[in-house]
Structure formats: C-alpha cells, structure tokens
Design an enzyme around this catalytic site. Structure first.
Site, PDB file in Angstrom:
ATOM      1  N   ARG A  72       0.844  -1.210   0.000  1.00  0.00           N
ATOM      2  CA  ARG A  72       0.000   0.000   0.000  1.00  0.00           C
ATOM      3  C   ARG A  72       0.874   1.252   0.000  1.00  0.00           C
ATOM      4  O   ARG A  72       1.446   1.628   1.019  1.00  0.00           O
ATOM      5  CB  ARG A  72      -0.912  -0.010   1.219  1.00  0.00           C
ATOM      6  CG  ARG A  72      -1.780   1.221   1.330  1.00  0.00           C
ATOM      7  CD  ARG A  72      -2.884   1.257   0.307  1.00  0.00           C
ATOM      8  NE  ARG A  72      -3.879   0.227   0.552  1.00  0.00           N
ATOM      9  CZ  ARG A  72      -4.904  -0.013  -0.270  1.00  0.00           C
ATOM     10  NH1 ARG A  72      -5.066   0.682  -1.386  1.00  0.00           N
ATOM     11  NH2 ARG A  72      -5.754  -0.982   0.018  1.00  0.00           N
ATOM     12  N   ARG A  97       1.116  -6.117 -10.565  1.00  0.00           N
ATOM     13  CA  ARG A  97       1.589  -5.471  -9.328  1.00  0.00           C
ATOM     14  C   ARG A  97       1.909  -6.494  -8.238  1.00  0.00           C
ATOM     15  O   ARG A  97       2.560  -6.155  -7.255  1.00  0.00           O
ATOM     16  CB  ARG A  97       0.593  -4.422  -8.818  1.00  0.00           C
ATOM     17  CG  ARG A  97      -0.746  -4.952  -8.367  1.00  0.00           C
ATOM     18  CD  ARG A  97      -1.644  -3.835  -7.821  1.00  0.00           C
ATOM     19  NE  ARG A  97      -2.955  -4.320  -7.394  1.00  0.00           N
ATOM     20  CZ  ARG A  97      -3.801  -3.656  -6.634  1.00  0.00           C
ATOM     21  NH1 ARG A  97      -3.485  -2.449  -6.187  1.00  0.00           N
ATOM     22  NH2 ARG A  97      -4.974  -4.160  -6.310  1.00  0.00           N
ATOM     23  N   HIS A 165      -0.280   3.946 -10.427  1.00  0.00           N
ATOM     24  CA  HIS A 165      -1.215   4.319  -9.350  1.00  0.00           C
ATOM     25  C   HIS A 165      -0.430   5.061  -8.259  1.00  0.00           C
ATOM     26  O   HIS A 165      -0.177   4.538  -7.171  1.00  0.00           O
ATOM     27  CB  HIS A 165      -1.821   3.021  -8.809  1.00  0.00           C
ATOM     28  CG  HIS A 165      -2.993   3.181  -7.903  1.00  0.00           C
ATOM     29  ND1 HIS A 165      -2.970   3.956  -6.762  1.00  0.00           N
ATOM     30  CD2 HIS A 165      -4.227   2.644  -7.961  1.00  0.00           C
ATOM     31  CE1 HIS A 165      -4.149   3.863  -6.171  1.00  0.00           C
ATOM     32  NE2 HIS A 165      -4.926   3.075  -6.877  1.00  0.00           N
ATOM     33  N   ASP A 209     -13.153   9.349  -6.104  1.00  0.00           N
ATOM     34  CA  ASP A 209     -12.699   8.259  -6.974  1.00  0.00           C
ATOM     35  C   ASP A 209     -13.204   8.584  -8.384  1.00  0.00           C
ATOM     36  O   ASP A 209     -14.351   8.300  -8.719  1.00  0.00           O
ATOM     37  CB  ASP A 209     -13.261   6.924  -6.441  1.00  0.00           C
ATOM     38  CG  ASP A 209     -12.634   5.716  -7.116  1.00  0.00           C
ATOM     39  OD1 ASP A 209     -11.915   5.897  -8.128  1.00  0.00           O
ATOM     40  OD2 ASP A 209     -12.874   4.589  -6.649  1.00  0.00           O
ATOM     41  N   GLU A 264      -3.361   9.252 -10.709  1.00  0.00           N
ATOM     42  CA  GLU A 264      -2.866   8.084 -11.431  1.00  0.00           C
ATOM     43  C   GLU A 264      -2.895   8.361 -12.929  1.00  0.00           C
ATOM     44  O   GLU A 264      -3.815   9.018 -13.412  1.00  0.00           O
ATOM     45  CB  GLU A 264      -3.764   6.881 -11.083  1.00  0.00           C
ATOM     46  CG  GLU A 264      -3.936   6.726  -9.571  1.00  0.00           C
ATOM     47  CD  GLU A 264      -5.169   5.887  -9.178  1.00  0.00           C
ATOM     48  OE1 GLU A 264      -5.508   4.942  -9.901  1.00  0.00           O
ATOM     49  OE2 GLU A 264      -5.774   6.210  -8.142  1.00  0.00           O
TER      50      GLU A 264
HETATM   51  O1  G6P Z   1      -7.110  -1.054  -2.877  1.00  0.00           O
HETATM   52  P1  G6P Z   1      -6.630  -1.085  -4.291  1.00  0.00           P
HETATM   53  O2  G6P Z   1      -6.988  -2.370  -5.002  1.00  0.00           O
HETATM   54  O3  G6P Z   1      -5.160  -0.826  -4.390  1.00  0.00           O
HETATM   55  O4  G6P Z   1      -7.372   0.063  -5.060  1.00  0.00           O
HETATM   56  C1  G6P Z   1      -7.348   1.388  -4.607  1.00  0.00           C
HETATM   57  C2  G6P Z   1      -8.138   2.318  -5.520  1.00  0.00           C
HETATM   58  O5  G6P Z   1      -7.505   2.383  -6.753  1.00  0.00           O
HETATM   59  C3  G6P Z   1      -8.058   3.276  -7.732  1.00  0.00           C
HETATM   60  O6  G6P Z   1      -7.783   4.593  -7.449  1.00  0.00           O
HETATM   61  C4  G6P Z   1      -9.517   3.047  -7.962  1.00  0.00           C
HETATM   62  O7  G6P Z   1     -10.100   4.067  -8.753  1.00  0.00           O
HETATM   63  C5  G6P Z   1     -10.250   2.928  -6.658  1.00  0.00           C
HETATM   64  O8  G6P Z   1     -11.578   2.531  -6.914  1.00  0.00           O
HETATM   65  C6  G6P Z   1      -9.575   1.913  -5.751  1.00  0.00           C
HETATM   66  O9  G6P Z   1     -10.271   1.749  -4.562  1.00  0.00           O
END
Ligand code: G6P
Length: 290
Positions: A72, A97, A165, A209, A264
């Site tokens: 994370r 990833r 991201h 989002d 992103e």
């Molecule tokens: O928790 P993750 O799978 O890493 O995703 C984290 C986030 O990523 C992106 O920004 C998406 O638009 C979100 O909808 C999502 O919650």
C-alpha cells in the site's frame, strides 16, 4: 560506470532490513542525486526523494510486505486491467503489481542518474489469456522519470488497460488541490461511474474516486512544495482518496488516509489500448517538485 560504483549505489535487501517486515526483496538506490526504494515484486517504487526535496511518495506505515499482494503506497503498476474486472473472481487492478519482475539492467548514466530496467513476461494463464511483455524503465535523478513499453506477444489482438497508481505524500488531504483537470468530464466511481464535470480545481473533501478520460497531460498538486506531473501517451487520469469511512475498512490505510492523494496516469476505460499481435505501445511520466 564501474560495477563497484553501481553495486554501491544499488543494494538488494529484504523488506525486513528496511521496514522491519520481512518478505519482499527490495532495491535501495542511494546516490548524490536521490534515494529510492523499489520492490522487485511488481517493480513497485515505494520511496523516492530527490536531493533537497520532500519525499515524493506516500508509503503506508501499515503496509504489508507479502508475496502476491501489492504494497500500500508508492507507485503500484495496475495492468493488464485497471479497476474491477467484470469477472468478480479476478483481482482488482490486474496482476502485474503482485507478480515477480526481473531487474534486467542497472546503469549509472554520465550525469549521475541511475537507470533501472525491469521486465515482466506474461504467459497466457487463467487470469489473463494473452501473452504480453512489459519493459519498465525508471530514471532516478534529482527528479523521477518512468517509461513503460507494453508489447502484445500473443497470437491474437488483446485489450489492455493500465495505470501508474501514484500515492503522493501530502501533509493533510483536506488542504490539497490538484490543477490541470478543471472543466474536464469524469466518471464518478463513487456513484456507479456516472458522468459529471469538474468545476475549478480538484479537492478531496471526502471519498474521491474519479476517472478522467482524454485528460490533459500536465497536472499540478498544490502543496507547500508543489509537484508537477508531465505525461506522454497517458490519456487517462484517475484521482483517489478513500476518505475516513472507506479508509477505516482498509487495514493498511486506516487513519493514515490523510497523508496521501492518488493521481494516477495510464490508459483505461475508453482510452484502453487494443494491441494487435506483435504490436507495442509506450508511455512516459515525469515528476518534478519545487
Ligand atoms: O485497494 P486497491 O486495489 O489498491 O485500489 C485502490 C483504488 O484504486 C483506484 O484509485 C480506484 O479508482 C479505486 O476505486 C480503488 O479503490
């Protein structure tokens, strides 16, 4: 560059040595121009700090370092699909990833920048039924530059959606604005991807989002030391922060949601890439900090 110089600048360590949580091999790059940490899994940049600058990236204090799970924070690369797959059994944000990558080359350039090239070769499997090859170049100097080349190495055409991201480190999400998206249409992922238009600068008053298709190629994150992103070949920008309520359900975020904004860059939704057999495409992303 001598081998000894690159050995000194680039060390391979376990995440246990770096973060007290063993499990993932990391590369730590330390030069007079910057310091960076990259997880071999996912070729995921975890930290980057140019000389005399603030840390660029947020890495969750609650991050886990487990094989098969994205860490994370930093810059996970989501590919070959971005977001939720129509087949709910498949993971969010693709598979690269959380897969092992290999470091193909590490060079110190004449100006002292370190250039790392990571590759990931995919053989069609149950998750993604097409072969492809990613070549990911990171240029680590006083600033950070990324380049991705994606080749469809399969026998049939295939559709790819993807994004860098990036989790940017901020003092307090509530006081951050992102410029460079004003007046743009977006898909609101907190409202079932309904269409809306952004008035003014983007702020993060709660869960945000949003997917901006055909987006401009420069954004500016307004912080005490502003960050500018400049992309080439990235048509989609996604902006995300979970806000307090959703963050409380994410064990590796929790209260720390205040410390980052995700802006992103990639090609997703209507901007996804359709690649014919053998076809390659590439994209770049450069970051600068004042
Ligand atoms: O928790 P993750 O799978 O890493 O995703 C984290 C986030 O990523 C992106 O920004 C998406 O638009 C979100 O909808 C999502 O919650």
């Amino acid at each position: 560059m001598t081998e000894a110089a690159s050995r000194e600048a680039i060390q391979r360590v376990d995440s246990g040595e770096q973060y007290g949580k063993p499990g993932l091999p990391l590369y730590v790059v330390e030069t007079p121009l910057c310091r960076a940490v990259i997880a071999e899994q996912g070729a995921q940049l975890l930290e980057f700090q140019g000389k005399g600058k603030e840390p660029l990236l947020w890495l969750s204090p609650r991050a886990g370092f487990e094989r098969g799970k994205a860490v994370r924070g930093g810059i996970p690369l989501c590919l070959p699909w971005f977001g939720i797959h129509p087949d709910k059994d498949k993971p969010k944000h693709g598979l690269v990833r959380s897969r092992p990558w290999s470091l193909d080359s590490a060079e110190i350039l004449a100006d002292g920048e370190v250039q790392l090239v990571f590759t990931y070769r995919h053989d069609a499997d149950a998750l993604f039924d097409s072969d492809f090859l990613c070549r990911y170049t990171m240029t680590l100097g006083e600033t950070l530059g990324l380049e991705l080349e994606l080749q469809n190495t399969g026998a049939d055409s295939a559709k790819f959606s993807w994004a860098w991201h990036t989790y940017f480190a901020v003092e307090d999400v509530a006081s951050v604005h992102v410029l460079g998206l004003e007046g743009q249409g977006y898909l609101d992922n907190t409202r079932g991807l309904t269409r809306a238009r952004l008035e003014g600068a983007l702020a993060f008053p709660g869960e945000v989002d949003r997917v901006f298709e055909s987006a401009p190629d420069r954004q500016r994150i307004q912080l005490p030391s502003p960050i500018t992103t400049a992309s080439e070949g990235c048509d989609t920008v996604i902006t995300w922060n979970p806000g307090a309520e959703l963050a409380a359900t994410l064990p590796d975020v929790g209260d720390h949601y205040r410390g980052f904004v995700c802006v992103e860059h990639g090609n997703a939704f209507a901007d996804s890439w359709n690649l014919a057999p053998g076809e390659s495409r590439s994209a770049k992303l450069a970051f600068s900090q004042e």
